[in-house]
Scaffold this active site. Sequence first.
Site, PDB file in Angstrom:
ATOM      1  N   LYS A 755      -7.368 181.831  43.064  1.00  0.00           N
ATOM      2  CA  LYS A 755      -7.806 181.661  41.680  1.00  0.00           C
ATOM      3  C   LYS A 755      -9.161 180.964  41.589  1.00  0.00           C
ATOM      4  CE  LYS A 755      -3.473 182.360  39.351  1.00  0.00           C
ATOM      5  NZ  LYS A 755      -2.397 181.856  38.501  1.00  0.00           N
ATOM      6  N   ARG A 801       3.601 182.636  44.630  1.00  0.00           N
ATOM      7  CA  ARG A 801       3.053 183.980  44.401  1.00  0.00           C
ATOM      8  C   ARG A 801       1.731 184.086  45.153  1.00  0.00           C
ATOM      9  NH1 ARG A 801      -0.215 186.750  40.510  1.00  0.00           N
ATOM     10  NH2 ARG A 801       0.657 188.775  39.875  1.00  0.00           N
TER      11      ARG A 801
END
Length: 822
Positions: A755, A801
């Site tokens: 991210k 995840r």
Amino acid sequence: MAEDLRLVELTLFCQSTDQSAGIVRDLICVKTHLLNLKVGSARGPTGEAPPVLISISIPCDVSGATISDNLSRSIDHASIHTVLFNTLPTRHYTSLEALADYAGNLVLQTSKEVSEVHIELAQVDLSSVVDSISLETTCARDGVLRTGRFVLKNLRCLTSIGSEPLQRHTFCFDVTIQKNMDLSHPFDARALAESLERDFEESSFSTLEALTNFVAKQVLLALGQADDVVTVVGGSPNALTPGDSTQLKITRCLADFPEEHIASNDRTNCSSSCVSLADLLASVLPNISTLTPKHTVAIALGSNLGDRFANIETALRLIEQPNQLLANMDADVAVSVINTSFMYETAPMYVTDQPRFANCACLIETNLEPRTLLRLLKKIETTVGRVPSIQNGPRAVDLDILLYDREIIDTRPEDQRETLDNLVEELVVPHPRIAEREFVLRPLADMIPEFVHPVHKKSIRTLLDDVIRQSNIDFPMLKVIPFADYPITEIRQLPGIDQVPSMGKYWSTRCSNDIQRPTKVRLMATLNATPDSFSDGSVNNTLSAALTYAATSVRAGADIIDIGGYSTRPGAAFVSPEEECQRVVPVIQAIRSHEDQDVSSALISIDTFRWEVAEAAVLAGANCINDVYSFTGPEYPLTEASAEHLLKMREVARKLAVPVVLMHSRGDAGSNKDYNHYKGGVQEGVRVELGERVEAIIKGKGGVRRWFIIVDPGIGFSKTVEANCALLREASLMIANTARNPLAGYPQLIGSSRKSFLGTILERPDIDGTYKGRKTQPKERGWATTATVACAVQQGASVVRVHDVQDMRDVVAVASAVWSFC
């Protein structure tokens, strides 16, 4: 420090003791000095956790021990001290209130003779703003903290008084706050002190009276509770030492500042979404009135034969169909499941040579009388497939009425109530064996922990603690998440209910009052069937590429494949529900048709916030729904449309009976990052906002089963870089088993892979400037992701995840081995 910790001071106040009047004036004081405990995010000037001074006082009657000099008549204060010394430093506490709650209950559990505990805590060496913050409170046998008293000692502010506004001095105050204890909304006294410092930066006053009153007002407005009382003692610069100068002492409550109170409520009681989700739901739900009074009933459900989880789901659906199962019922008969516990796998009790049980509990609202309700439950047992067996033996499903309002019921003749051997076709409520069964008390504590048992006169939480202390079961209870098997291949239609899928797979988590740890940290592989995802857009958006990624990930150790067809990155192009379905459904069908059985039977999650896509994907073969907006849709702030969206998503998830991942977000992922109006910052903001959604999804008629919920704090969504780091660093606090935490006990998913906040961190230069930092593309953030995944495992995450399954499998394996012994 060990010598300080061994100090035990016994103080007796025996004068004027009147035992006949029930007055106890004796105290045993156990003092532990300057423990280095981790409390919240507080750090001292050196960056270390500030030490905490702890003092425990136990009101008691020592007359028996003083007269007889008999050890058995004395409270074992040495054991209490040892337990405190050995146990308190092993945990991280969210707040002083959480530390007081844990310490108080620890004493109560250690010594059954103790009825209440007085606790004094003080954090010292905090900052340049305040010398110390202390808390005095009482923990009673019911496990509830009473009203507490916070003291901010030597709070300093820089301002001016009098005719020389440019001449600024440091003024000092002692601030005492009397308030109700609320573990779900702890008081961040350090943050308050720092905000007061900011309030004074532009201030000036003509009198000491006005300055002191201003301090009281700002504290009360920050607290925002009508019952809070604040006392401020202050003087001129550095003048809390008697004789140095004039001092002033005032006591105030919010009623003394009516105009400011109203303005404050307009600001602080208005959540980030302006209107609460509960209010929005109330505005869109139909107004249903009932002609007959409702009763609230707790029911236990268990199964250890056949498809255990499907059996229980079937029974829950049948409960709401009394007219389908019982003849001659009135038209207005109603039964609604309004809450459920977590699901547990438990060892058999009494008759141990049989399979393990699935156990849970539910709350229902009904106008059925007890006998009729019992008839309904027995009919459900037969319908699901229970056949006569030995007492406490195997069964397809078992349903027991545990509580019926607060009533005490025994339908047996009075002369047959001495034993529990004659309960066939009879009803005893509360259930006579509640107090000895952990597999009953745990589910009840999930829903009604503070309910006081009508017979035992103890809360469900206390009864559970009593059973756990006495337990010697080899196989502990495990909290489980069942997964439905889709597409459905075997049809079994029962009267009045939707088809219940089989549930052959499940994940498990250990039951713990500390950091919750799964039996295995699960890997969720990220498959973006999109052309524009931030990390791998256009990489896996063809069917062959998607199938290759899925197969490779499963063989590398992925536990579930998360398939998305609509990018949530800021600025992503709009995709219609029809196009989203066209992207994901063929991929799911291809995986289910794969020649490798391991691949074809892999668990699949559908990453969508749309009910149409979720339903189509699950019916095609997905087993789980992953919603980045936690059922409220992309609108922010929330609107009535958000509430309607939630109800439709909830309806679909309830009907399909699949797990759902509920993530915290605030509309566009790159916006709405301000959490300053929450006293606990981003941690409290996420807990409150996500907790509100979870509560709306699981509670009330039509709610999703609690055991199907996985929570996700939403790393990278509507958070600053620092906020993302804070959430990762203290992820276990999000689901901590503290009173009134709406997310307590839920399994947690952490999704930090590749991210943008990791890229921001990597761009920063070293503190000494020797490394200038570097720009990275998402695919170059593998090592950065590794650090966050290891942190997530340490914090007790159940699922991580990731994009790179092979590399992250190794990280999870090693991190799990390191932290599994903590």
